[in-house]
Structures are given as structure tokens and as C-alpha cells.
Design a protein around this motif. Structure first.
Motif, PDB file in Angstrom:
ATOM      1  N   MET A  90     -10.296   4.690   3.104  1.00 39.38           N
ATOM      2  CA  MET A  90     -11.581   4.171   2.660  1.00 39.38           C
ATOM      3  C   MET A  90     -12.715   4.687   3.547  1.00 39.38           C
ATOM      4  N   ALA A  91     -12.509   4.654   4.860  1.00 37.79           N
ATOM      5  CA  ALA A  91     -13.540   5.107   5.784  1.00 37.79           C
ATOM      6  C   ALA A  91     -13.867   6.583   5.582  1.00 37.79           C
ATOM      7  N   GLU A  92     -12.841   7.384   5.312  1.00 38.18           N
ATOM      8  CA  GLU A  92     -13.051   8.825   5.124  1.00 38.18           C
ATOM      9  C   GLU A  92     -13.994   9.081   3.956  1.00 38.18           C
ATOM     10  N   LYS A  93     -13.884   8.280   2.912  1.00 37.42           N
ATOM     11  CA  LYS A  93     -14.736   8.470   1.739  1.00 37.42           C
ATOM     12  C   LYS A  93     -16.139   7.885   1.928  1.00 37.42           C
ATOM     13  N   LEU A  94     -16.255   6.865   2.776  1.00 37.66           N
ATOM     14  CA  LEU A  94     -17.537   6.188   2.943  1.00 37.66           C
ATOM     15  C   LEU A  94     -18.426   6.814   4.020  1.00 37.66           C
ATOM     16  N   LEU A  95     -17.829   7.444   5.006  1.00 40.97           N
ATOM     17  CA  LEU A  95     -18.595   7.980   6.137  1.00 40.97           C
ATOM     18  C   LEU A  95     -19.752   8.904   5.727  1.00 40.97           C
ATOM     19  N   PRO A  96     -19.585   9.786   4.727  1.00 38.27           N
ATOM     20  CA  PRO A  96     -20.708  10.668   4.362  1.00 38.27           C
ATOM     21  C   PRO A  96     -21.935   9.932   3.835  1.00 38.27           C
ATOM     22  N   SER A  97     -21.763   8.661   3.444  1.00 32.75           N
ATOM     23  CA  SER A  97     -22.900   7.910   2.892  1.00 32.75           C
ATOM     24  C   SER A  97     -23.681   7.155   3.958  1.00 32.75           C
ATOM     25  N   VAL A  98     -23.184   7.170   5.189  1.00 35.99           N
ATOM     26  CA  VAL A  98     -23.846   6.471   6.287  1.00 35.99           C
ATOM     27  C   VAL A  98     -24.583   7.492   7.137  1.00 35.99           C
ATOM     28  N   VAL A  99     -25.822   7.186   7.477  1.00 38.81           N
ATOM     29  CA  VAL A  99     -26.657   8.156   8.187  1.00 38.81           C
ATOM     30  C   VAL A  99     -27.133   7.583   9.523  1.00 38.81           C
TER      31      VAL A  99
END
Length: 504
Positions: A48-57
Motif C-alpha cells: 500500500m505504501a509503495e503505491k501511495l508514496l508518489p502522491s505525497v509531496v
């Protein structure tokens, strides 16, 4: 950036620094897999984290620290001396000289592929420039679309070369205490940091009129401010905003603005650049056992209307002082903080059904919230009113005057002291207050020797001018837990005495 609030040991969780973003992750693609576990040892949020990380800046700002206004004398260095350039740089704004910019770091997350980013207001407050760093290291200049300091939210806009991976909001109302949650952010400049915890509590309040925080033990530190709190479906259910800490670091008590509150605010900031909140123009009180009994109710639920603001949306109806509001637009009202929040989120100018209790009878009325002028909001004491309901509307509205409506309390009927009353009871011109027009035999008022023709000048040492003033003050005293109230009463000839009325 760290921002203190008026709550012991609480600080906003953004952080100072010049550390570069460190997060590198694969682009978001496909649905986020729910994290499952048979037992505690099996808990993993890696996929889950791998997919969500690109959306956090990561968000960095710069601002002038004011040193450019320094008026200290500048040393005179003779021309041609070895340290001439060094002094010139330092004292005249050259490289490393004055003014000194201040940089700060925080977090944010992408909610629209076109470059809409959500963060905390205190992360970007007073910024001269705002820079957003994506997970792949790309840096983009950001413009500010709008802020809401009441909920500490802000919306930014960047212009990317390609669509950005966005996350979606979940329903924080469905979140249960004990559920797993994941926080992702930029603590101390360490971009792309993932922490795991649970929902420790809901409905926490700190210092804001609309506070309804989710409490979590997922590690939140300086720099996490503005970052998302995810449920196990990969949905944003909160925006990490503050921590309770004696040291400034995480001790497992963090607070997130719930999505149920944030979504509406964010939509308005995107559309209008500001929030548009409704208000009803009433002052509300917590319903204690004593207050409930005095208003004809055995169950101390809801909130009681202590007074109605003159010229406000409810001036002239449909509410009366002493009404107990049980539900607003389908939402149960359990505390004075609930009503302003639900009214603020309601549709302005559209009638909403309000379930009330009046004289022991349940009924439903319609109330129409009007636009709240935010700069007019005034903080009030929690025991007397929820903060937004102290907003002062523009004066001069042509609204009905309710001062001459009789009020019945403790066996006495109160009316306006006008010329007719003065003539009827031969009351002197120097006597001011509220006229007692009737007293029931055997009532609490009769037992204290109160008679028609007497004038109530003060209630608990506060001057009163209308029957509504008397009722409002007594209702507030009951809400405060007072068992009795002192009344200063004037006879028709002006003689004063103080009586004590038992509040039952």
C-alpha cells in the motif's frame, strides 16, 4: 514549521530545515491493495505504501525573517582592505548577508492530477515563496489557491508537465477507534517517511471552533504537518496537523483533521478561494440536568438556546430562547460544539429541518443558515456559547423587535417596562428594569415576596432591560450549575431589595 496553539504541550507538526527531499517511489498505478493481517506479526503496509508514496509531496517555503529592517550601523571599512568584500556581503545583503531568508519544511498530498495539493495553513503561512518537491525529486513552484485558518487547511496549485498521481478521500465518519492507519510525510525533512498506528480516539478538540480531530499513535513529527493519514483502503481519512509533546517529537499523540470536515473546506477553497460558512445567529448552552428539568425535559441531550442575536438569521423565528435543539439537518446534536460545525457545513440560504424540544414537546421547525462573515467571529466562553455563534451580523437589519413579548418564569410573568406599566403601577421615572405583571399564588416567585408592579433591575448583579434578558441570564446560571440566583428588585417608589430565587 512548528506553530504553537493555546493547548498545553501541543504543537503543529511542521518542521524547520533545509534538508533535501529523500523520497523515491514508483508511480501510482492501479487500485491500492488493502492491508490485511491474520495477527499482529503479519501487519504489513509495504504494498500500500509503495503505491501511495508518489502522491505525497514535500513542501518548502521561504520568508524574510525581517532582518532587512535592521537599522544597526554598518561598519565602515576602508576601500581596498582585505575584508571589504566580506563586510559588504554580510551587512548589505550579499551572499550570506542580510536579509536572511527563513526556510521551513512541511508535507502535502495531491488530490487532483492537474496539480491541486492540500496541506496545512500553518505550513505555508506568511510564505514569500512556496516550492513543492515530488517523490521523484522534481521541484515545482506553487501558488496559493486559498486558506482556512479556522481548520488550518490550505490548497496549493502547481503546473506539472504530466498528470500527477492523486489520492482520494475516504469517509472518516466510518473510522472506528482501534483501526489501523498510516501516516506519510516529511518529518525533519526526511521525505517519504511512513509510520503505522491506530486510531486512538475521535472527536478531539484543541483550540479551534470547528475542531473534531482524529487522534492517532502513528508517529507524527515536525515536518509531518499537512501530510495524509490513510486508512487500510489507501484512502485519506485525515490531514496530520498537530501533536501533543513536551519535547517537540512524537510521543504517540497526534491529531488529524478528519476528511468529513476537510473535504468541504477544500472544495470551497478550490472554487472560491475562501470558505463560505453558514450561521443561525443563536447563542447555545450545554444542557445540564438542572437546565433540562427547568425547560421541561428529563433527558439532558442537545443544546439549549440561551439567546438570539438581534438582526441575525433567527431573529424573528423560528427559535425561542429556552428551546433545546436535538437534531440539525439529520445530525444529532450532543454538545455546543456540534451545532456550529453542522450549520457551517450546511447549504447557505436553503432551509434545514431542526428538531427541537419546546415546553416539553418535540417539534420540527425549519431554519435557514445565512452566510457567516468570518472576520466578525468572536471567541466566547465555552459554557455560554459555541464560538461561531458569537458572530456579530451587520447592524441595521429591519427585523421584528421581541423585547415586548412576555416571559413566564418561576410563576411570574415578565413584561417590558413601558409608559402604560409605569402609569398602571405608579412607577417612578428613575426606576429601570423589567416589570413583573403577574405572580402565581404558591409559586417560587410568590414565596420570595415578589408582587405585580415590582421591577427586576438586576439578575446576579447584571442589569436587565427586557424579559428576554432575565430569562437568558437565568438559563445561563442554571447551565453553570448554580442552585439559586439573586434578583435586585425595585418597588414602584424605587426602594430596592435583593431576593434569592431557588433555581429548580
Amino acid at each position: 514549521m512548528s506553530k504553537a496553539v493555546d493547548f498545553p504541550l501541543v504543537s503543529r507538526a511542521a518542521g524547520f530545515g533545509l534538508i533535501a527531499a529523500l523520497a523515491l517511489a514508483t508511480p501510482l498505478s492501479g487500485p491500492v491493495n488493502r492491508a490485511e493481517a491474520v495477527n499482529l506479526a503479519d501487519v504489513s503496509v509495504a504494498d500500500m505504501a509503495e503505491k501511495l508514496l508518489p502522491s505525497v509531496v514535500n513542501i518548502s517555503i521561504s520568508q524574510d525573517d525581517g532582518s532587512g529592517d535592521d537599522t544597526r550601523p554598518v561598519p565602515k571599512v576602508p576601500e581596498g582592505q582585505p575584508f571589504e568584500d566580506l563586510f559588504d556581503d554580510f551587512f548589505n545583503g550579499g551572499p550570506g548577508g542580510r536579509p536572511h531568508p527563513v526556510s521551513a519544511l512541511g508535507s502535502g498530498f495531491i488530490v487532483d492530477p492537474d496539480g491541486i495539493i492540500v496541506t496545512n495553513n500553518h505550513v505555508i503561512e506568511d510564505a514569500d515563496t512556496i516550492e513543492v518537491t515530488l517523490s521523484d525529486g522534481t521541484s515545482l513552484d506553487a501558488t496559493l489557491l486559498g486558506v482556512d485558518d479556522q481548520t488550518d487547511l490550505a490548497v496549493l496549485k502547481v503546473n506539472p508537465d504530466k498528470p500527477l498521481p492523486a489520492v482520494k478521500f475516504g469517509d472518516s465518519r466510518k473510522v472506528r477507534i482501534g483501526e489501523w492507519v498510516v501516516a506519510i510525510g516529511n518529518p525533519f525533512g526526511l521525505g517519504g517517511s511512513v509510520t503505522l498506528g491506530i486510531v486512538s480516539a475521535r472527536g478531539r478538540t484543541l483550540d479551534g471552533p470547528y475542531d473534531n480531530f482524529i487522534q492517532t499513535d502513528a508517529a507524527i513529527n515536525k515536518g509531518n504537518s499537512g501530510g495524509p493519514l490513510f486508512n487500510m483502503e489507501g484512502e485519506v481519512i485525515g490531514i496530520n496537523t498537530a501533536i501533543l509533546s513536551p519535547s517537540g517529537g512524537s510521543i504517540g499523540i497526534g491529531f488529524s483533521v478528519p476528511s468529513e470536515l476537510a473535504e468541504n473546506v477544500i472544495d470551497q477553497l478550490i472554487e472560491y478561494g475562501r470558505t463560505r460558512r453558514g450561521w443561525l445567529g443563536i447563542r447555545v448552552l450545554e444542557v445540564s440536568d438542572e437546565l433540562a428539568a427547568s425547560l421541561g425535559d428529563d433527558d439532558p441531550a442537545g443544546v439549549a438556546i440561551g439567546s438570539i442575536i438581534e438582526g441575525g438569521p433567527s431573529d424573528g423565528g423560528p427559535f425561542e430562547e429556552g428551546d433545546i435543539i436535538l437534531r440539525f439537518d439529520g445530525h444529532p446534536i450532543e454538545s455546543p460544539r456540534d451545532l456550529p460545525r453542522f450549520v457551517a457545513e450546511s447549504r447557505i440560504g436553503e432551509p434545514a429541518e431542526v428538531e427541537i424540544l419546546r415546553d416539553g414537546m418535540r417539534m420540527t421547525v425549519e431554519a435557514t443558515p445565512e452566510l457567516l462573515d468570518e472576520p466578525a467571529v468572536v471567541s466566547g466562553d465555552a459554557e455560554t456559547i459555541a464560538p461561531p455563534e458569537l458572530a456579530t451580523p451587520d447592524n441595521g437589519a429591519d427585523m421584528p423587535d421581541t423585547a415586548d413579548i412576555p416571559v413566564r418564569l418561576y410563576g411570574m410573568t415578565l413584561g417590558q417596562l413601558d409608559d402604560n406599566g409605569r402609569a398602571l403601577y405608579q412607577i417612578g421615572a428613575d426606576v429601570e428594569g423589567v416589570l413583573i405583571t403577574e405572580v402565581e399564588e404558591g409559586s417560587a416567585a410568590a414565596e420570595e415576596g415578589l408582587l405585580p408592579g415590582m421591577v427586576i433591575a438586576e439578575v446576579a448583579q447584571d442589569a436587565v432591560a427586557t424579559p428576554q434578558d432575565v430569562r437568558s441570564r437565568i438559563v445561563r446560571l442554571i447551565s453553570d450549575g448554580r442552585r439559586s440566583v439573586s434578583l435586585m428588585v425595585a418597588s414602584p417608589n424605587g426602594d430596592l431589595k435583593v431576593v434569592s430565587l431557588v433555581l429548580e
